[in-house]
Each structure stands twice: as C-alpha cells, then as structure tokens.
Write an enzyme that holds these catalytic residues in place. Structure first.
Site, PDB file in Angstrom:
ATOM      1  N   ASP A  56       0.989  -1.241   0.324  1.00  0.00           N
ATOM      2  CA  ASP A  56       0.324   0.227  -0.039  1.00  0.00           C
ATOM      3  C   ASP A  56       0.903   1.775  -0.282  1.00  0.00           C
ATOM      4  OD1 ASP A  56      -2.933   1.091   1.088  1.00  0.00           O
ATOM      5  OD2 ASP A  56      -1.004   2.549   1.791  1.00  0.00           O
ATOM      6  N   TYR A  62       2.614  10.300  -0.284  1.00  0.00           N
ATOM      7  CA  TYR A  62       3.308   9.779   0.379  1.00  0.00           C
ATOM      8  C   TYR A  62       5.005   9.684  -0.138  1.00  0.00           C
ATOM      9  CZ  TYR A  62      -0.197   6.437   2.837  1.00  0.00           C
ATOM     10  OH  TYR A  62      -1.008   5.766   3.287  1.00  0.00           O
ATOM     11  N   LYS A  93      -3.038   5.879  -4.003  1.00  0.00           N
ATOM     12  CA  LYS A  93      -4.529   7.103  -3.737  1.00  0.00           C
ATOM     13  C   LYS A  93      -4.162   8.779  -4.567  1.00  0.00           C
ATOM     14  CE  LYS A  93      -4.421   4.627   0.552  1.00  0.00           C
ATOM     15  NZ  LYS A  93      -2.005   4.322   0.739  1.00  0.00           N
ATOM     16  N   HIS A  96      -7.922   9.972  -1.319  1.00  0.00           N
ATOM     17  CA  HIS A  96      -6.997   9.122   0.136  1.00  0.00           C
ATOM     18  C   HIS A  96      -8.098  10.527   1.030  1.00  0.00           C
ATOM     19  CE1 HIS A  96      -2.736   8.936   1.777  1.00  0.00           C
ATOM     20  NE2 HIS A  96      -3.777   8.446   2.329  1.00  0.00           N
TER      21      HIS A  96
END
Length: 261
Positions: free
Chosen positions: A50, A55, A80, A111
């Site tokens: 994931d 990120y 996401k 997200h």
C-alpha cells in the site's frame, strides 16, 4: 513463518478482485528504506503493498516491485489520489503508474474527501479510469457513511473499499455493518499506533498464545475480515507481522471488541 495470508473479494463490475487481508503499509517510509522494506516484504511472502501519491515514495515502491523475486501479477498494489488532485485524476494516476513501473494498479483510492466533500465528480473520473483498465478496483479512504451514500446516489456505484483508521479501540460493530450492508470492504490503517500495547486484555491474550500484542491485533483484524496494512521498514518486524496467524477464540475476540466500547 506462515505465509498463508487470507483474502477477501472486492466488488468490481468486471468481476471480483481478490485482496490479501494483510499487506505492507509504506506511510512515512522513505528512500532506500522504503525500497528495502518493499523488496524484503515481497521476498518474505507479502503479496500486498500500500502506497499513495502523498507519501512521495511510489518510485521506491516501484523499485522494490521490480527487483523482488515475485511477478507483478502476483502482487496487489494500492495507491491513492491526494484530495488536492481532484480534477486532475487522469494525470495523477498516469504519474503514479510511471513511478510504480506498472500499467495498472489493483486498487486506487480517493485518499481524503476533496475539500471535505464527497465529490462525485472525482468518483466518476475514478470509474472511467477503472473501466479503461488502469485500476482493477476503486475505493475511498477516510470517507463517512454519509459521504459514501452521496457517491452511491450520484453514480449508482459504491466504493469497493473504505480505508479508515482501525484498531481495537476504534471497534464499532455498527460502522462495520453499515459498510457491509453496502457491499463495501473495510481496510484499517495505523493498527499499532492506535493500540494500547499495555492493555491487560491484549497482553493476557498475547501471553496465552505465545505471541506479541501486535500479532494479536493483526489477527483480530483478519478474524473480522478487515484488511490491515501495518507499516515497518525493519525486516524483523515485517517478518513478525507476516506471522500473524493466531487461533483466537470467540471469547477472546469479544474481549478485544469490547476495548472499543
């Protein structure tokens, strides 16, 4: 070390999409640490990774995918869309695919609700890109049931999954039931951060099984068929999380559930 990770099927118009209930989370995993964690996890037996555009590590996840001794087709990859990318769904997904080094993701999530709104226009774009084969399944993250119902009312399609904070202290049987009534799977994040590792209930159950509190918490997720994605960049912890299969009794599960009341 056990690698018999249980799975569930996500609903998708093209047919069920199987997702491993246990995956590797990569939030706050950076640079070579992220790459090494992904590669180690895949080599150890994980088949679910994931990540997210937010990120800023999709390139490192892609390195790990490319260099692990596991075919891409055997790995379930989630990324996401950041809420501020609403309206730029196609460009954002194209960039994610380029960084990940793949022609599709297995699951693509909104997200957070853009501007804290359900935003059916973004959900419509997700459906279109899914139908083009760029994502096998689509879902949301951090959405309320009311926001999900708004998407369903606007488009006639529920998300396949909702990724939300989840741990024993978050347990809410009514919330789980509300998702399942709509055919939506639940995926939990921050399972350890949100858990009291000193809880007498958890420590007693862990001792009884010769396991850690963290392993018991992961098995509790699996028993409820809630997808869980613990994050670590430490090989020993990644391995320990994979070896989470614990035969919890119904009474033990009920005691853990009660921590959320």
């Amino acid at each position: 070390m056990s690698t018999a990770i249980p799975t569930i099927d996500l609903r998708s118009p093209t047919g069920p999409v199987t997702i491993p209930l246990l995956g590797l989370g990569t939030w706050q995993s950076e640079g070579d640490d992220c790459y090494r964690a992904v590669r180690h996890a895949l080599d150890a037996g994980y088949r679910h990774i994931d990540t997210a555009t937010g990120y800023q590590n999709e390139d490192q996840v892609g390195r790990g995918l490319a260099e692990a001794s596991v075919p891409r087709a055997d790995v379930f990859v989630t990324t996401k869309l950041p809420p501020d990318a609403a309206g730029r769904e196609r460009e954002t997904l194209a960039q994610s695919l380029r960084l990940l080094g793949t022609d599709h993701v297995d699951l693509w999530l909104v997200h957070w609700p853009p501007n804290k709104q359900a935003t059916p226009s973004t959900w419509e774009a997700f459906r279109e890109l899914r139908d083009e084969g760029l994502a096998r399944a689509i879902g949301v993250s951090n959405y309320s049931i009311a926001q999900i119902d708004e998407l369903i009312e606007a488009t006639g399609e529920a998300p396949a999954i909702n990724q939300i904070p989840w741990s024993p202290s978050d347990f809410d049987a009514d919330l789980l039931a509300a998702h399942r009534e709509r055919g939506i799977a639940v995926e939990g994040y921050s399972p350890f951060k949100r858990t009291d590792a000193e809880s007498p209930v958890l420590t007693e159950i862990a001792r009884a099984h010769g396991r850690t509190v963290q392993q018991v918490v992961l098995q509790w997720h699996l028993a409820h068929e809630v997808v869980v994605i613990p994050k670590s960049v430490t090989p020993e912890r990644i391995d320990a999380n994979l070896d989470a299969l614990v035969d919890l009794t119904d009474e033990e599960l009920a005691r853990i559930d009660a921590l959320g009341s």
